[in-house]
Structure formats: C-alpha cells, structure tokens
Design a protein around this motif. Structure first.
Motif, PDB file in Angstrom:
ATOM      1  N   GLY A  21      -1.722   6.665   6.527  1.00  0.00           N
ATOM      2  CA  GLY A  21      -0.574   5.552   6.432  1.00  0.00           C
ATOM      3  C   GLY A  21      -0.401   4.978   7.816  1.00  0.00           C
ATOM      4  O   GLY A  21      -0.445   3.576   7.861  1.00  0.00           O
ATOM      5  N   VAL A  22      -0.066   5.508   8.839  1.00  0.00           N
ATOM      6  CA  VAL A  22       0.482   4.965   9.984  1.00  0.00           C
ATOM      7  C   VAL A  22      -1.025   4.148  10.897  1.00  0.00           C
ATOM      8  O   VAL A  22      -0.619   3.201  11.251  1.00  0.00           O
ATOM      9  CB  VAL A  22       1.054   5.908  10.934  1.00  0.00           C
ATOM     10  CG1 VAL A  22       1.166   5.286  12.411  1.00  0.00           C
ATOM     11  CG2 VAL A  22       2.445   6.472  10.279  1.00  0.00           C
ATOM     12  N   ILE A  45       0.986  -1.144   0.014  1.00  0.00           N
ATOM     13  CA  ILE A  45      -0.073   0.068   0.181  1.00  0.00           C
ATOM     14  C   ILE A  45       0.789   1.185  -0.201  1.00  0.00           C
ATOM     15  O   ILE A  45       1.974   1.404   0.929  1.00  0.00           O
ATOM     16  CB  ILE A  45      -0.896  -0.060   1.112  1.00  0.00           C
ATOM     17  CG1 ILE A  45      -1.973  -1.192   1.356  1.00  0.00           C
ATOM     18  CG2 ILE A  45      -1.719   1.020   1.405  1.00  0.00           C
ATOM     19  CD1 ILE A  45      -2.514  -1.511   2.423  1.00  0.00           C
ATOM     20  N   ALA A  46       0.590   2.259  -0.879  1.00  0.00           N
ATOM     21  CA  ALA A  46       1.096   3.476  -0.901  1.00  0.00           C
ATOM     22  C   ALA A  46       0.404   4.677  -0.173  1.00  0.00           C
ATOM     23  O   ALA A  46      -0.727   4.606  -0.608  1.00  0.00           O
ATOM     24  CB  ALA A  46       1.651   3.671  -2.171  1.00  0.00           C
ATOM     25  N   ASP A  47       0.753   5.325   0.591  1.00  0.00           N
ATOM     26  CA  ASP A  47       0.152   6.857   0.898  1.00  0.00           C
ATOM     27  C   ASP A  47       0.841   7.914   0.386  1.00  0.00           C
ATOM     28  O   ASP A  47       2.180   8.224   1.007  1.00  0.00           O
ATOM     29  CB  ASP A  47       0.236   6.659   2.531  1.00  0.00           C
ATOM     30  CG  ASP A  47      -0.483   8.004   3.082  1.00  0.00           C
ATOM     31  OD1 ASP A  47      -1.072   8.541   2.448  1.00  0.00           O
ATOM     32  OD2 ASP A  47      -0.243   8.008   4.423  1.00  0.00           O
ATOM     33  N   VAL A  48       0.213   8.696  -0.587  1.00  0.00           N
ATOM     34  CA  VAL A  48       0.910   9.609  -1.076  1.00  0.00           C
ATOM     35  C   VAL A  48       0.389  11.042  -0.440  1.00  0.00           C
ATOM     36  O   VAL A  48      -0.637  11.150  -0.438  1.00  0.00           O
ATOM     37  CB  VAL A  48       0.481   9.791  -2.736  1.00  0.00           C
ATOM     38  CG1 VAL A  48       0.965  10.908  -3.196  1.00  0.00           C
ATOM     39  CG2 VAL A  48       0.877   8.553  -3.406  1.00  0.00           C
ATOM     40  N   SER A  58       4.066   2.134   2.301  1.00  0.00           N
ATOM     41  CA  SER A  58       4.803   2.994   2.041  1.00  0.00           C
ATOM     42  C   SER A  58       4.432   4.392   2.112  1.00  0.00           C
ATOM     43  O   SER A  58       3.431   4.702   1.380  1.00  0.00           O
ATOM     44  CB  SER A  58       5.436   2.986   0.435  1.00  0.00           C
ATOM     45  OG  SER A  58       5.924   1.675   0.229  1.00  0.00           O
ATOM     46  N   LEU A  59       5.120   5.360   2.836  1.00  0.00           N
ATOM     47  CA  LEU A  59       4.731   6.668   3.151  1.00  0.00           C
ATOM     48  C   LEU A  59       5.594   7.468   2.471  1.00  0.00           C
ATOM     49  O   LEU A  59       6.798   7.598   2.423  1.00  0.00           O
ATOM     50  CB  LEU A  59       4.816   6.854   4.739  1.00  0.00           C
ATOM     51  CG  LEU A  59       4.247   5.896   5.697  1.00  0.00           C
ATOM     52  CD1 LEU A  59       4.430   6.017   6.978  1.00  0.00           C
ATOM     53  CD2 LEU A  59       2.895   5.727   5.521  1.00  0.00           C
ATOM     54  N   ILE A  60       4.818   8.141   1.499  1.00  0.00           N
ATOM     55  CA  ILE A  60       5.522   8.960   0.235  1.00  0.00           C
ATOM     56  C   ILE A  60       5.316  10.257   0.662  1.00  0.00           C
ATOM     57  O   ILE A  60       4.124  10.692   0.927  1.00  0.00           O
ATOM     58  CB  ILE A  60       5.292   8.500  -1.013  1.00  0.00           C
ATOM     59  CG1 ILE A  60       5.664   7.161  -1.343  1.00  0.00           C
ATOM     60  CG2 ILE A  60       5.865   9.773  -2.136  1.00  0.00           C
ATOM     61  CD1 ILE A  60       4.978   6.619  -2.487  1.00  0.00           C
ATOM     62  N   ASP A  61       6.360  11.574   0.745  1.00  0.00           N
ATOM     63  CA  ASP A  61       6.007  12.716   1.065  1.00  0.00           C
ATOM     64  C   ASP A  61       7.363  13.742   0.482  1.00  0.00           C
ATOM     65  O   ASP A  61       8.279  12.924   0.376  1.00  0.00           O
ATOM     66  CB  ASP A  61       5.827  12.874   2.648  1.00  0.00           C
ATOM     67  CG  ASP A  61       5.132  14.169   2.736  1.00  0.00           C
ATOM     68  OD1 ASP A  61       3.948  14.270   2.741  1.00  0.00           O
ATOM     69  OD2 ASP A  61       5.746  15.379   2.746  1.00  0.00           O
ATOM     70  N   SER A  62       7.111  14.863   0.093  1.00  0.00           N
ATOM     71  CA  SER A  62       8.191  15.594  -0.202  1.00  0.00           C
ATOM     72  C   SER A  62       8.979  16.419   0.465  1.00  0.00           C
ATOM     73  O   SER A  62       9.827  17.138   0.340  1.00  0.00           O
ATOM     74  CB  SER A  62       7.494  16.669  -1.525  1.00  0.00           C
ATOM     75  OG  SER A  62       6.698  17.393  -0.859  1.00  0.00           O
TER      76      SER A  62
END
Length: 233
Positions: free
Chosen positions: A79-80, A68-71, A92-96
């Motif tokens: 996500g958590v 699973i991806a959390d964008v 997967s925790l995706i952040d800029s």
C-alpha cells in the motif's frame, strides 16, 4: 549507489525513490522495537518490499483505479509504495494489528504522504461494513493467506467491474485451482495471471493474479472472523 536502488530509481524516478527509501529507513528503525519485517538488509528490503510492491503499477486496472484497498497491509506493503507512486489515488490500509498501523501513521505523517488512511479491522469486518463493502476499484493483498481464503476477504470490498490483485508466489497455479469455487461464489472471475521477475537471486518471483469482479458478492460473505481459514469455500 546500490544496484537495487538504481533499479528503483530507474523505475520510479529520483524523488519517489528517495521517499520510498526514507519510508524503508523508518520501518527498519522501528523494527528494533516492534516486529514489522524479517527483512533487515536494506538492499534486500528494496527488492523484496519496495520493487515487489510495485508489480501492478502500469496495469490498466491500476491506471483507472481511484480508490484502492490493501488488505493485511502489515508494515505498509504494497500500500505505501503504491501511495507514493500515485498521490492522486486514495489508499486504504487495512490490518488487524493496531501497533503496526500506528507506526505507519507516524511515518506517513512525518514524510507528508497524504493519501493513505489506516483502518484497524479484520478483513471480515471490513467486508461487512458499509464504509468498505464494494467501495473499491482495486484491492491488493500480499503474503497474507492462501488464495481460497483471500478471495473471501477481498472480493467483497471490490466494486462490480473492479479487480482484486493477489500477490502470490510461484505456486499460484495450485492455489488458483483450489480457489476456483470460491472465486465463482463470490462474484469473481480470473482475468489473467502475470509473473513479475524481480531479477534478484534472493527473491522469489511473484505471480500477480488478477480477479475481475463480475457480479455482486452474496450478502453472507465474508463469513465471521476465522471461518474462511477453518472452512475455505
């Protein structure tokens, strides 16, 4: 015991509720040093961040998803809480913003939450990388961008046969109409729309938009950083 905590405990069980509350406490503590959330009241936090994050739990898409991806995870939502719900799933925790991800890493490590991995990437970078492109059974995103932008960021991450779930507000129908062309171009199809009633006057009910990935996303998408916002499909 607060009403919000009682609801959380009823929904997830005592052990998982306590772990989520520990996560909340740490986020609120760190919020004094780095801006993670505008929600500072614990009762409101439980409703708006914890309970709200769990909207897709129990759906067929959630049940069968392993990766699973959390964008645009921000302070780790949804996500958590999703990771706490299902330790066997990989999130997967995706952040800029790297500062936020460092906080998440520190807190998840201290709470022994072992199934999250953070990635300091823009969504456009993730969508064009071999490590992430069409690697996920399920992608989620909450309070990040309008639907016609979100689908360009998120659908490239989803495997054919997988699903993107957008956590949207009560104006979801309008956003979906504006995003119809983008969804089609990117290989998606609206599967269904569900309303999540948070049973709280202070919280806007969320609409979950389930977008099924029915064919591969053309290689040119997502376009370079910033383009989706400036020139939505």
């Amino acid at each position: 015991m607060s009403k919000a905590y009682e609801r959380l405990e009823q929904q997830v069980g005592e052990a998982k509720a306590e772990l989520m509350i520990h996560y909340m406490d740490e986020i609120l503590r760190m919020n004094e040093h780095i801006n993670l959330t505008a929600v500072r009241d614990p009762e409101e936090f439980i409703v708006k961040h914890l309970l709200d994050s769990l909207g897709c739990v129990g759906s067929p898409e959630w049940e069968k998803a392993d990766a699973i991806a959390d964008v645009g995870t921000g302070a780790g939502f949804p996500g958590v809480p999703l990771a706490i719900m299902a330790p066997e799933k990989k999130i997967s925790l995706i952040d800029s913003l790297q500062k936020r991800l460092r906080v998440i890493d520190d807190i998840t490590r201290s709470l022994d939450i072992q199934n999250t991995t953070t990635f300091h990437l823009r969504a456009e970078e993730a969508g064009q990388s071999k490590e992430h492109r069409e690697r996920y059974d399920l992608c989620v995103s909450r309070a990040v961008a309008s639907m016609n932008v979100l689908v360009e960021w998120c659908l490239p991450l989803v495997k054919v046969g997988g699903t993107f779930v957008a956590y949207k507000g009560e104006k979801a129908e309008e956003e979906i109409k504006e995003a119809e062309k983008a969804i089609r171009l990117l290989g998606g199809k609206i599967d269904r729309i569900e309303t999540v009633n948070l049973e709280d006057e202070s919280a806007e009910n969320h609409t979950l938009v389930y977008v099924k990935k029915i064919k591969k996303t053309p290689a040119k998408f997502p376009r370079k950083s910033g383009t989706a916002r400036k020139e939505p499909l």
